[in-house]
Motif scaffolding. Structure first.
Motif, PDB file in Angstrom:
ATOM      1  N   ALA A  41       0.834  -1.202   0.000  1.00 39.34           N
ATOM      2  CA  ALA A  41       0.000   0.000   0.000  1.00 39.34           C
ATOM      3  C   ALA A  41       0.871   1.256   0.000  1.00 39.34           C
ATOM      4  O   ALA A  41       0.576   2.232  -0.710  1.00 39.34           O
ATOM      5  CB  ALA A  41      -0.933  -0.014   1.216  1.00 39.34           C
ATOM      6  N   PHE A  42       1.955   1.235   0.773  1.00 40.77           N
ATOM      7  CA  PHE A  42       2.870   2.368   0.828  1.00 40.77           C
ATOM      8  C   PHE A  42       3.522   2.596  -0.538  1.00 40.77           C
ATOM      9  O   PHE A  42       3.622   3.730  -1.010  1.00 40.77           O
ATOM     10  CB  PHE A  42       3.914   2.127   1.913  1.00 40.77           C
ATOM     11  CG  PHE A  42       4.814   3.297   2.195  1.00 40.77           C
ATOM     12  CD1 PHE A  42       4.292   4.503   2.606  1.00 40.77           C
ATOM     13  CD2 PHE A  42       6.191   3.183   2.061  1.00 40.77           C
ATOM     14  CE1 PHE A  42       5.115   5.594   2.885  1.00 40.77           C
ATOM     15  CE2 PHE A  42       7.017   4.256   2.331  1.00 40.77           C
ATOM     16  CZ  PHE A  42       6.482   5.462   2.743  1.00 40.77           C
TER      17      PHE A  42
ATOM     18  N   ALA B 272      -1.436  12.531   4.373  1.00 37.13           N
ATOM     19  CA  ALA B 272      -1.506  11.150   3.862  1.00 37.13           C
ATOM     20  C   ALA B 272      -0.117  10.530   3.811  1.00 37.13           C
ATOM     21  O   ALA B 272       0.061   9.349   4.170  1.00 37.13           O
ATOM     22  CB  ALA B 272      -2.157  11.128   2.477  1.00 37.13           C
ATOM     23  N   GLY B 273       0.883  11.306   3.401  1.00 34.99           N
ATOM     24  CA  GLY B 273       2.251  10.795   3.365  1.00 34.99           C
ATOM     25  C   GLY B 273       2.759  10.432   4.749  1.00 34.99           C
ATOM     26  O   GLY B 273       3.368   9.373   4.952  1.00 34.99           O
TER      27      GLY B 273
ATOM     28  N   PHE C 206       3.697   6.708   6.185  1.00 33.93           N
ATOM     29  CA  PHE C 206       5.006   6.500   6.803  1.00 33.93           C
ATOM     30  C   PHE C 206       4.864   5.894   8.198  1.00 33.93           C
ATOM     31  O   PHE C 206       5.528   4.911   8.531  1.00 33.93           O
ATOM     32  CB  PHE C 206       5.777   7.830   6.868  1.00 33.93           C
ATOM     33  CG  PHE C 206       7.084   7.723   7.587  1.00 33.93           C
ATOM     34  CD1 PHE C 206       8.176   7.143   6.967  1.00 33.93           C
ATOM     35  CD2 PHE C 206       7.228   8.191   8.887  1.00 33.93           C
ATOM     36  CE1 PHE C 206       9.385   7.027   7.628  1.00 33.93           C
ATOM     37  CE2 PHE C 206       8.428   8.081   9.556  1.00 33.93           C
ATOM     38  CZ  PHE C 206       9.518   7.499   8.928  1.00 33.93           C
ATOM     39  N   VAL C 207       3.992   6.455   9.009  1.00 32.78           N
ATOM     40  CA  VAL C 207       3.769   5.939  10.361  1.00 32.78           C
ATOM     41  C   VAL C 207       3.207   4.516  10.299  1.00 32.78           C
ATOM     42  O   VAL C 207       3.609   3.638  11.080  1.00 32.78           O
ATOM     43  CB  VAL C 207       2.837   6.881  11.161  1.00 32.78           C
ATOM     44  CG1 VAL C 207       2.377   6.251  12.459  1.00 32.78           C
ATOM     45  CG2 VAL C 207       3.540   8.209  11.433  1.00 32.78           C
ATOM     46  N   ALA C 208       2.301   4.253   9.353  1.00 34.17           N
ATOM     47  CA  ALA C 208       1.737   2.906   9.209  1.00 34.17           C
ATOM     48  C   ALA C 208       2.829   1.906   8.839  1.00 34.17           C
ATOM     49  O   ALA C 208       2.851   0.779   9.363  1.00 34.17           O
ATOM     50  CB  ALA C 208       0.634   2.906   8.149  1.00 34.17           C
ATOM     51  N   MET C 209       3.744   2.289   7.963  1.00 33.40           N
ATOM     52  CA  MET C 209       4.800   1.375   7.547  1.00 33.40           C
ATOM     53  C   MET C 209       5.759   1.101   8.702  1.00 33.40           C
ATOM     54  O   MET C 209       6.121  -0.055   8.960  1.00 33.40           O
ATOM     55  CB  MET C 209       5.562   1.961   6.351  1.00 33.40           C
ATOM     56  CG  MET C 209       6.532   1.003   5.715  1.00 33.40           C
ATOM     57  SD  MET C 209       5.671  -0.360   4.943  1.00 33.40           S
ATOM     58  CE  MET C 209       6.679  -1.708   5.445  1.00 33.40           C
ATOM     59  N   ILE C 210       6.159   2.128   9.420  1.00 30.33           N
ATOM     60  CA  ILE C 210       7.055   1.937  10.564  1.00 30.33           C
ATOM     61  C   ILE C 210       6.374   1.086  11.633  1.00 30.33           C
ATOM     62  O   ILE C 210       6.980   0.172  12.210  1.00 30.33           O
ATOM     63  CB  ILE C 210       7.505   3.302  11.149  1.00 30.33           C
ATOM     64  CG1 ILE C 210       8.334   4.080  10.132  1.00 30.33           C
ATOM     65  CG2 ILE C 210       8.281   3.111  12.449  1.00 30.33           C
ATOM     66  CD1 ILE C 210       9.607   3.390   9.694  1.00 30.33           C
TER      67      ILE C 210
END
Length: 195
Positions: free
Chosen positions: A26-27, A56-57, A61-65
Motif C-alpha cells: 500500500a505504501f 496522507a504521506g 510513513f507511520v503505518a509502515m514503521i
C-alpha cells in the motif's frame, strides 16, 4: 510482473509476513500513484490540497514503521522442558563416543544424542555453500549473511531443524541434502561450536 508478485506472496508463510507485505505494498502504491499518475493527470498536483497530501504521506510513513515494529518481530522459540537458556548452563562438554562419530553432549539438565559424522559434515558444509553465509572458524568460513555460528553455538536439534526447513534468508536443504548429510553437517557445526 504478475508471476513475480505471486512468487513473493507464495514465499510469505506467516500472517505477520503477509500483513507486512500488504502494508508495504500500500505504501509503495501510494508513492507510485502520487509520483507518476496524479502529476501526469493534474499538472498542479497537489496544488491547494498540499496539507492533505502531506498528512496522507505522514500517515503512510507511520503505518509502515508501525507495521515493521509489530509484524516484523520474529517469534521466539519456546524453551523445551528442562532446558535452560544460558550457554554456560547448557553446555558442559562435547565428546565423540564411537568410530561412527556419534557425538554426545552433556548438559546440566539433559543429554542429547548427536548423530552424524563431523568429518563428513565439514565437506557438506563446504559443498552446500554454508560458508558463503555463516562464520565458522573450524570451516574457515567468514560469511556475514547468516548468524555467526561460533557466537550462537546452536544446539544439535536446532541445527538439524534449521538445515531441514531453513528460515529467514536461509533456504531449506531437506530436498537438497540427504538425511545423513544433514546429520553430518549438524554434527560438524555442533562439535565445532561446543568444543
Amino acid at each position: 510482473m504478475l508471476s513475480t508478485v505471486s512468487l513473493v506472496v507464495a514465499a510469505l508463510s506467516t500472517g505477520n509476513e503477509i500483513a507486512l507485505a500488504v502494508v508495504g505494498g500500500a505504501f509503495i502504491l501510494f508513492a507510485l500513484v502520487s509520483s507518476f499518475v496524479l502529476p501526469a493527470r493534474y499538472p498542479d498536483f497537489p496544488g491547494r490540497h498540499v496539507g492533505w497530501y502531506v498528512a496522507a504521506g505522514i500517515l503512510f510513513f507511520v503505518a509502515m514503521i508501525s507495521a515493521v515494529l509489530v509484524f516484523g518481530v520474529e517469534k521466539k522459540e519456546a524453551a523445551k522442558p528442562g532446558e535452560t537458556t544460558t550457554a554456560a548452563a547448557t553446555t558442559a562438554a562435547a565428546t565423540t563416543t564411537t568410530p561412527a562419530a556419534t557425538t554426545t553432549a552433556s548438559t546440566t539438565s539433559t543429554a542429547t544424542a548427536v548423530q552424524g559424522d563431523p568429518v563428513a559434515g565439514k565437506s557438506v558444509f563446504a559443498s552446500a555453500g554454508c560458508s558463503g553465509c555463516h562464520t565458522l572458524k573450524a570451516a574457515g568460513a567468514s560469511g556475514t549473511v547468516g548468524p555467526n555460528l561460533d557466537q550462537v553455538k546452536p544446539s544439535y536439534d536446532k541445527i538439524v531443524h534449521q538445515v531441514e526447513v531453513g528460515g529467514g534468508a536461509m533456504p531449506p536443504f531437506k530436498g537438497t541434502l540427504t538425511p545423513k548429510q544433514i546429520q553430518d553437517v549438524a554434527a560438524f557445526v555442533f562439535a565445532s561450536t561446543h568444543a
